[in-house]
Motif scaffolding. Structure first.
Motif, PDB file in Angstrom:
ATOM      1  N   PRO A  64       0.105   5.520   0.759  1.00 57.28           N
ATOM      2  CA  PRO A  64      -1.059   5.215  -0.084  1.00 57.28           C
ATOM      3  C   PRO A  64      -2.262   4.841   0.787  1.00 57.28           C
ATOM      4  CG  PRO A  64       0.897   4.019  -0.824  1.00 57.28           C
ATOM      5  CD  PRO A  64       1.224   4.595   0.516  1.00 57.28           C
ATOM      6  N   VAL A  65      -3.415   5.353   0.435  1.00 60.49           N
ATOM      7  CA  VAL A  65      -4.616   5.059   1.191  1.00 60.49           C
ATOM      8  C   VAL A  65      -5.796   5.067   0.228  1.00 60.49           C
ATOM      9  CG1 VAL A  65      -5.131   7.463   1.770  1.00 60.49           C
ATOM     10  CG2 VAL A  65      -5.933   5.648   3.292  1.00 60.49           C
ATOM     11  N   GLY A  66      -6.827   4.315   0.586  1.00 60.27           N
ATOM     12  CA  GLY A  66      -8.048   4.316  -0.207  1.00 60.27           C
ATOM     13  C   GLY A  66      -9.240   4.159   0.705  1.00 60.27           C
ATOM     14  N   ILE A  67     -10.418   4.382   0.151  1.00 57.14           N
ATOM     15  CA  ILE A  67     -11.636   4.153   0.911  1.00 57.14           C
ATOM     16  C   ILE A  67     -12.614   3.398   0.026  1.00 57.14           C
ATOM     17  CG2 ILE A  67     -12.580   6.429   0.293  1.00 57.14           C
ATOM     18  CD1 ILE A  67     -13.941   6.414   3.093  1.00 57.14           C
ATOM     19  N   GLN A  68     -13.179   2.332   0.588  1.00 55.59           N
ATOM     20  CA  GLN A  68     -14.158   1.527  -0.127  1.00 55.59           C
ATOM     21  C   GLN A  68     -15.546   1.806   0.432  1.00 55.59           C
ATOM     22  OE1 GLN A  68     -12.668  -2.530   0.289  1.00 55.59           O
ATOM     23  NE2 GLN A  68     -11.690  -2.408  -1.722  1.00 55.59           N
ATOM     24  N   ARG A  77     -18.341   1.723   4.915  1.00 61.91           N
ATOM     25  CA  ARG A  77     -17.049   2.140   4.378  1.00 61.91           C
ATOM     26  C   ARG A  77     -15.912   1.571   5.197  1.00 61.91           C
ATOM     27  NH1 ARG A  77     -20.643   6.176   4.009  1.00 61.91           N
ATOM     28  NH2 ARG A  77     -20.902   7.205   1.977  1.00 61.91           N
ATOM     29  N   ARG A  78     -14.768   1.416   4.528  1.00 64.92           N
ATOM     30  CA  ARG A  78     -13.552   1.064   5.250  1.00 64.92           C
ATOM     31  C   ARG A  78     -12.352   1.645   4.522  1.00 64.92           C
ATOM     32  NH1 ARG A  78     -10.521  -4.294   4.160  1.00 64.92           N
ATOM     33  NH2 ARG A  78     -10.980  -4.754   1.961  1.00 64.92           N
ATOM     34  N   LEU A  79     -11.352   2.057   5.323  1.00 61.21           N
ATOM     35  CA  LEU A  79     -10.099   2.545   4.768  1.00 61.21           C
ATOM     36  C   LEU A  79      -9.221   1.356   4.414  1.00 61.21           C
ATOM     37  CD1 LEU A  79      -9.323   5.519   7.185  1.00 61.21           C
ATOM     38  CD2 LEU A  79     -10.399   5.613   4.933  1.00 61.21           C
ATOM     39  N   ILE A  80      -8.498   1.452   3.294  1.00 59.23           N
ATOM     40  CA  ILE A  80      -7.679   0.342   2.834  1.00 59.23           C
ATOM     41  C   ILE A  80      -6.284   0.842   2.447  1.00 59.23           C
ATOM     42  CG2 ILE A  80      -9.667  -0.947   1.967  1.00 59.23           C
ATOM     43  CD1 ILE A  80      -8.761  -0.063  -0.881  1.00 59.23           C
ATOM     44  N   GLY A  81      -5.365  -0.122   2.274  1.00 60.11           N
ATOM     45  CA  GLY A  81      -4.019   0.150   1.801  1.00 60.11           C
ATOM     46  C   GLY A  81      -3.671  -0.779   0.657  1.00 60.11           C
ATOM     47  N   PRO A  82      -2.434  -0.718   0.170  1.00 63.23           N
ATOM     48  CA  PRO A  82      -2.022  -1.562  -0.955  1.00 63.23           C
ATOM     49  C   PRO A  82      -2.205  -3.052  -0.717  1.00 63.23           C
ATOM     50  CG  PRO A  82      -0.443   0.200  -0.630  1.00 63.23           C
ATOM     51  CD  PRO A  82      -1.394   0.271   0.528  1.00 63.23           C
ATOM     52  N   ALA A  83      -2.149  -3.488   0.541  1.00 70.07           N
ATOM     53  CA  ALA A  83      -2.346  -4.912   0.823  1.00 70.07           C
ATOM     54  C   ALA A  83      -3.766  -5.360   0.495  1.00 70.07           C
ATOM     55  CB  ALA A  83      -2.034  -5.206   2.290  1.00 70.07           C
ATOM     56  N   ASP A  84      -4.712  -4.417   0.475  1.00 75.13           N
ATOM     57  CA  ASP A  84      -6.111  -4.752   0.207  1.00 75.13           C
ATOM     58  C   ASP A  84      -6.468  -4.676  -1.272  1.00 75.13           C
ATOM     59  OD1 ASP A  84      -6.982  -4.883   3.089  1.00 75.13           O
ATOM     60  OD2 ASP A  84      -6.296  -2.803   3.010  1.00 75.13           O
ATOM     61  N   ALA A  85      -5.764  -3.829  -2.009  1.00 74.81           N
ATOM     62  CA  ALA A  85      -6.090  -3.621  -3.429  1.00 74.81           C
ATOM     63  C   ALA A  85      -4.826  -3.224  -4.176  1.00 74.81           C
ATOM     64  CB  ALA A  85      -7.178  -2.566  -3.579  1.00 74.81           C
ATOM     65  N   GLY A  86      -3.863  -4.134  -4.175  1.00 76.72           N
ATOM     66  CA  GLY A  86      -2.552  -3.825  -4.727  1.00 76.72           C
ATOM     67  C   GLY A  86      -2.591  -3.386  -6.173  1.00 76.72           C
TER      68      GLY A  86
END
Length: 324
Positions: free
Chosen positions: A130-134, A142-151
C-alpha cells in the motif's frame, strides 16, 4: 480512450513518459451530489491529447484534457471545478447533477510530482505494498506515505482532503482467485475483470482448466493449496471455491482462513457447507475463523443460472469490500 483498468493511471503515465511523451495526471479531489466517479479517480493525459482513465465518466474529460495540455506547457498545477450545466445540454458540466473538483498535475514538470515519485508508487503497487501520496495544495509539497501515516484511509480505500492536504490512496490492485474451472467461473472471471480485479483460475484438472474453455485467462493447473501459496492472499484479494470437491475446496479454504483475504466464498448448499465446516474444525479452525467463509456463496438474489450466480458473488464481494 481505454477503460479496462481505471486504477492503473500511475503506470499509464510512466508508459507515456517512457515513450518520450510529456504527461499529466488529473485526479478527482472533491465531489458533491451524484458525481459519477469517486474521489481519487484519475485520468492520464499525454501531450498529444491521448488519454486514459476517467474523472467523470465522460462529462468533462475533454475540458480536463485541454487544461492538462496547458499545464504541460506552463508547468503549473491547477484545481478545476465542474458542475451541472443549466443552459446548454452539451456544455461542460455533469448531466447527473453533481459537482467535482479536479487536480491537474504535470508530471516531472514545474509544480507537478516528480517522475521518481510516480515510479515509487508504481513499484509499490507491483510489489503489492500500500502506498499513497499527499499533496499540499497551497505550496505543492508532496510526500509518499504508507498505512502508518493514514491507516483509516488505507483501510477504507478512500482518498480525500484534510485541510489543505490531498491524499491519494494507491492500494495494491484487487485480485480474485477462483478455485474450480466450472461454468460459473466462465462468467465470474470476465465480470471480475470488468469490476477491476485481476482474476486467477486454479484447477489441477487440465481438461477443465484449459485455454479452450477459458481463453486468455491466467490459469494455474496446480493443487489449490500450492497455487494459493504461490499467489499469496492479502487484504486486496478475494478467494472463491466452486468445485464442490472437498479435495480441492477444503485446502484452498484452509489457506484462505490463514490469510488476510478480504472475502472468502464457497459454492454449495447449506448441507454441503455444514460438512465443510466440520472438515475445517478437524483441521483446527474455530467457529469464529470459519465464519469468515460466505457459504453458500453470494448474495441471496434468487440466482439460478451460472451467470446470475456469478453476479451474486460479485455483488457480495463488492459489499464486503466497500462496507466492511
Amino acid at each position: 480512450m481505454t477503460q479496462s483498468n481505471l486504477d492503473n493511471m500511475p503506470e499509464v503515465v510512466l508508459g507515456y513518459i517512457n515513450q518520450g511523451y510529456r504527461a499529466a495526471l488529473a485526479t478527482v479531489i472533491e465531489t458533491w451530489g451524484s458525481a459519477p466517479r469517486p474521489v481519487g479517480a484519475q485520468l492520464a493525459i499525454r501531450d498529444d491529447g491521448e488519454f486514459q482513465g476517467s474523472v467523470s465518466g465522460g462529462c468533462v474529460e475533454g475540458a480536463v484534457v485541454a487544461e492538462a495540455l496547458e499545464a504541460l506547457n506552463t508547468g503549473d498545477c491547477r484545481v478545476l471545478e465542474y458542475g451541472v450545466s443549466d443552459e446548454e445540454v452539451f456544455a461542460v458540466g455533469l448531466a447527473c447533477g453533481g459537482t467535482i473538483k479536479v487536480l491537474v498535475e504535470p508530471v516531472g514538470n514545474g509544480q507537478g510530482p516528480s517522475v521518481e515519485d510516480i515510479q515509487a508508487i508504481a513499484a509499490a503497487r507491483k510489489d503489492r505494498r500500500p502506498v499513497g501520496i499527499q499533496t499540499n495544495l497551497t505550496n505543492w509539497h508532496r510526500r509518499l506515505i504508507g498505512p502508518a501515516d493514514a491507516g483509516a484511509r488505507f483501510a477504507s480505500d478512500k482518498s480525500g482532503m484534510d485541510d489543505d492536504v490531498f491524499t491519494v490512496i494507491q492500494n495494491p490492485p484487487l485480485r480474485l482467485v477462483v478455485v474450480g474451472a466450472v461454468h460459473i467461473a466462465q462468467a465470474l472471471l470476465p465480470m471480475a475483470r470488468i469490476a477491476g480485479y485481476a482474476p486467477y483460475l486454479v484447477d489441477p484438472r487440465d481438461s477443465f482448466a484449459s485455454q479452450s474453455r477459458f481463453p486468455g485467462e491466467t490459469i494455474l493447473n496446480d493443487w489449490p493449496d500450492a497455487a494459493v501459496e504461490q499467489l499469496g492472499l492479502d487484504a486486496r484479494t478475494a478467494l472463491v471455491t466452486l468445485t464442490h470437491d472437498p479435495k480441492l475446496d477444503t485446502p484452498a479454504l484452509a489457506a484462505g482462513l490463514k490469510s488476510d483475504a478480504f472475502y472468502i466464498g464457497a459454492l454449495g448448499s447449506t448441507r454441503t457447507h455444514a460438512k465443510r465446516r466440520a472438515e475445517l474444525e478437524e483441521l483446527g479452525f474455530d467457529a469464529t475463523q470459519i465464519a469468515r467463509i460466505s457459504g453458500p456463496v453470494g448474495l441471496d438474489i434468487g440466482a439460478a443460472t451460472p451467470s446470475e450466480i456469478a453476479l451474486s458473488i460479485m455483488a457480495e464481494m463488492t459489499q464486503t469490500l466497500r462496507q466492511r
